[in-house]
Motif scaffolding. Structure first.
Motif, PDB file in Angstrom:
ATOM      1  N   TRP A 176     103.894  20.415  11.729  1.00  0.00           N
ATOM      2  CA  TRP A 176     103.354  21.444  12.605  1.00  0.00           C
ATOM      3  C   TRP A 176     102.725  20.793  13.826  1.00  0.00           C
ATOM      4  O   TRP A 176     102.148  19.714  13.732  1.00  0.00           O
ATOM      5  N   GLU A 185     106.816  24.856  14.226  1.00  0.00           N
ATOM      6  CA  GLU A 185     107.025  24.171  12.951  1.00  0.00           C
ATOM      7  C   GLU A 185     108.433  23.596  12.896  1.00  0.00           C
ATOM      8  O   GLU A 185     109.400  24.230  13.310  1.00  0.00           O
ATOM      9  N   THR A 231     107.232  33.134  12.669  1.00  0.00           N
ATOM     10  CA  THR A 231     106.625  32.536  11.487  1.00  0.00           C
ATOM     11  C   THR A 231     105.653  33.500  10.838  1.00  0.00           C
ATOM     12  O   THR A 231     104.880  34.165  11.518  1.00  0.00           O
ATOM     13  N   PRO A 234     107.646  18.789   6.124  1.00  0.00           N
ATOM     14  CA  PRO A 234     107.248  19.772   7.142  1.00  0.00           C
ATOM     15  C   PRO A 234     106.347  19.148   8.208  1.00  0.00           C
ATOM     16  O   PRO A 234     105.588  18.211   7.932  1.00  0.00           O
ATOM     17  N   THR A 292     111.056  21.224  10.091  1.00  0.00           N
ATOM     18  CA  THR A 292     111.259  20.501   8.838  1.00  0.00           C
ATOM     19  C   THR A 292     112.371  19.504   9.061  1.00  0.00           C
ATOM     20  O   THR A 292     113.275  19.731   9.877  1.00  0.00           O
ATOM     21  N   GLY A 348     100.526  28.386  10.190  1.00  0.00           N
ATOM     22  CA  GLY A 348     100.501  26.951   9.967  1.00  0.00           C
ATOM     23  C   GLY A 348      99.066  26.463  10.088  1.00  0.00           C
ATOM     24  O   GLY A 348      98.141  27.046   9.534  1.00  0.00           O
TER      25      GLY A 348
END
Length: 640
Positions: free
Chosen positions: A418, A482, A508, A416, A484, A552
């Motif tokens: 951010w 964000e 989110t 992940p 991934t 986040g």
């Protein structure tokens, strides 16, 4: 495991005439912890007639910090058919290993006497270390177990809501003696698994079915770090033509993979990642690992974040170590075998290594990417990537261990990221990096990541390649976003990162945590409290000892909105894990409600002018302009 190979045969556990399977998964919401390892000593179900069924027959060690992005099947026991109205989860903090993020590679290990029971204000040590948590399931919605069927119960231990870390700001200069973690547990239950997370099934191989009508295998569940001899019931893991298999370091797909699995001995340790279908009550694997490709099953192993690379030497941060001997942890052995106990008792210790682990790779190292096809080499391992490394530990007594993976393997797992959005050019997004694999940018040395030193990754202008299938949202500079995916191969940047998915802040889930000092608030909400009017005023928020909304790594102050904070339930149906909980702090009793309306109705009755509210925690989309939060999970802590 036993010798010989598995025959390809019909699988599935036999069921008694009045039994069904209670499939219980455990997950958590994130908190500021690198490690949160405690023991689960009991997990029992209570039926409407008072019958109690124990579903975890042996103490199991759990690191809740590793459950932020997945749900673990902790039990699949055969239990008598019936309606179960409550569940009791007993945690034991004896020798607990809790490490908070202090912005350094090692983190800060909380002293045992500084882990505090929020009810008694006493340390969770010795005879006071056990914490039984009882959830009353929603009225009219018990866990129904029928003959021959699988019933799902998903438990969520919310680290953010359950633990208050003091002081609020911890950095590299903060002394361990000054840090406390106060535990006021919040546990949520749902009869629907969290579809936003992968489910993991870890277990010992029993049998394989490879026919035209069914492709699957059966395991005896060994959750988390349990040895292959553990028995938490059996699960049938279904596979498809696209399921990927990594068995003893060798990869294959579909029927070929299942055939290779059938050739392994009974008792071989396996791990599967996949999804549970509530309609058919089946678990289907996307990825399967077995043999030496499972941590602690034949090779020494370490999981962690690559924070630097020089040539073929990787530096892993906060590595989680498991020895080839199995690494089983149970009972009061959590801390005794944790905290990187290298050379403890003449051998390698299980747990987090509070330092940096040096890993050597080479041209013979087998490299795979979780869920991805193709050919990969050691050059694909770069700074910021989360990895699981297999090889051989070595090191002189008293020195830090090293891991030789030159003849081993490395699994690159989805990582992940951010950041604060800066700009978009074509399919590349530039952002100000806030966290990578959950770690602050300051822990990384990006030297060598670029095609030249001038192209090395930088936190202030980190670049992400976004595939055409993902629509890049229109964002204003500074908004959190964000991704991934996987870090770009070493020496190939820019771009620095290849995205598989992206979520902008508007979609989110935010996480609210607000707490008030004792004696709490007897009238915390704007009157009258109803399902259509759940508002905490700005003045009430400003009186809180702690209140923050996190998306986040980004933080918002809910007390800055003049209209206060409003909780408005979603009007659309969703399969997302949801649950609404009233915590009764004096008894650690939890009442779970499946609808927001029932939750607020019960809360209105509990707030009788005497009972006080101490804390509110919620998860869901948040609009920082209007102060509206749409909760899919919400918990309140009351004084009674």
């Amino acid at each position: 495991g036993g010798g010989g190979s598995m025959s390809s045969s019909s699988s599935g556990s036999s069921t008694g005439s009045t039994n069904g399977v209670a499939l219980i998964t455990l997950t958590d919401q994130p908190g500021d912890f690198l490690t949160y390892m405690v023991n689960v000593t009991s997990l029992s179900l209570t039926a409407a007639d008072g019958t109690v069924v124990q579903t975890v027959p042996a103490t199991t060690s759990v690191d809740f910090a590793q459950l932020v992005d997945l749900s673990e099947v902790i039990s699949a026991q055969q239990v008598p058919s019936g309606a179960y109205t409550s569940v009791t989860l007993t945690l034991d903090y004896t020798n607990a290993n809790i490490v908070v993020d202090n912005g350094t590679t090692a983190g800060l290990t909380v002293l045992a006497n500084n882990i505090i029971n929020g009810q008694s204000n006493a340390p969770l040590v010795g005879a006071a270390s056990s914490m039984p948590l009882t959830l009353q399931l929603p009225s009219g919605a018990p866990l129904i177990v029928n003959n021959g069927t699988v019933a799902n119960l998903a438990l969520d231990f919310n680290l953010t809501a359950s633990d208050t870390v003091a002081p609020a700001t911890i950095n590299s200069s903060t002394a361990a003696s000054a840090v406390t973690v106060t535990v006021n547990p919040v546990l949520v239950a749902s009869l629907t698994p969290d579809t936003s997370k992968q489910i993991r099934v870890r277990g010992a191989l029993v049998s394989v079915t490879n026919t035209a009508s069914q492709t699957s295998y059966t395991v005896t569940v060994c959750p988390f770090f349990a040895a292959a001899g553990s028995n938490m019931g059996q699960v049938v893991v279904y596979t498809t033509s696209t399921t990927s298999f990594t068995l003893n370091g060798t990869t294959s797909t579909g029927t070929a993979g299942l055939t290779a699995l059938a050739a392994l001995p009974a008792g071989t340790l396996t791990v599967a990642y996949g999804t549970f279908d509530t309609t058919s009550s089946t678990f289907t694997a996307a990825e399967v690992f077995a043999g030496t490709s499972v941590p602690g099953a034949g090779l020494d192993s370490a999981a962690g974040t690559v924070v630097a690379r020089s040539g073929d030497t990787l530096t892993l941060d906060n590595a989680f170590l498991q020895p080839r001997a199995g690494g089983d942890v149970s009972g009061g052995m959590v801390t005794a075998q944790a905290i990187g106990a290298w050379n403890m008792g003449g051998g390698f210790g299980f747990g987090h290594f509070n330092g940096q682990l040096s890993v050597t790779v080479g041209s013979a190292t087998t490299v795979t990417e979780l869920g991805q096809t193709g050919s990969f080499t050691a050059q694909d391992i770069s700074v910021g990537q989360h990895v699981q490394v297999f090889g051989t530990f070595s090191g002189a007594a008293g020195s830090a261990p090293t891991l030789d993976a030159t003849a081993g393997s490395v699994l690159l797992t989805i990582t992940p990221l951010w950041g604060e959005y800066s700009s978009t050019a074509g399919n590349v997004v530039t952002l100000n990096l806030e966290s990578l694999d959950g770690r602050e940018p300051s822990v990384f040395n990006f030297a060598g990541t670029g095609t030249s030193s001038a192209n090395d990754a930088t936190a202030s202008a980190y670049t992400v390649s976004v595939p055409a299938a993902l629509a890049i949202p229109t964002l204003t500079a500074g908004f959190p976003i964000e991704f991934t995916g996987f870090v770009a191969p070493f020496g190939s940047a820019p771009p620095d990162f290849a995205a598989l998915s992206l979520v902008n802040y508007t979609a989110t889930n935010a996480r609210l945590h607000a707490a008030w000092s004792s004696p709490g608030l007897t009238a915390p909400f704007v009157a009258p409290l109803s399902a259509t009017n759940v508002v905490i005023s700005q003045a009430t928020l400003q009186s809180a000892a702690f209140d923050v909304v996190r998306i986040g790594p980004a933080q918002f102050n809910p007390a800055s909105v003049s209209s206060g904070l409003a909780f408005v339930p979603s009007s659309s149906a969703s399969a997302t894990f949801s649950g609404f909980v009233i915590t009764h702090s004096s008894s650690w009793q939890f009442q779970v409600y499946s609808t927001f309306g029932d939750f607020i109705s019960a809360l209105s009755g509990d707030l009788n002018g005497t009972t006080a509210l101490f804390a509110v925690d919620a998860v869901g989309p948040y609009d920082e302009t209007t102060g509206v939060l749409t909760p899919n999970v919400m918990a309140v802590a009351l004084s009674d």
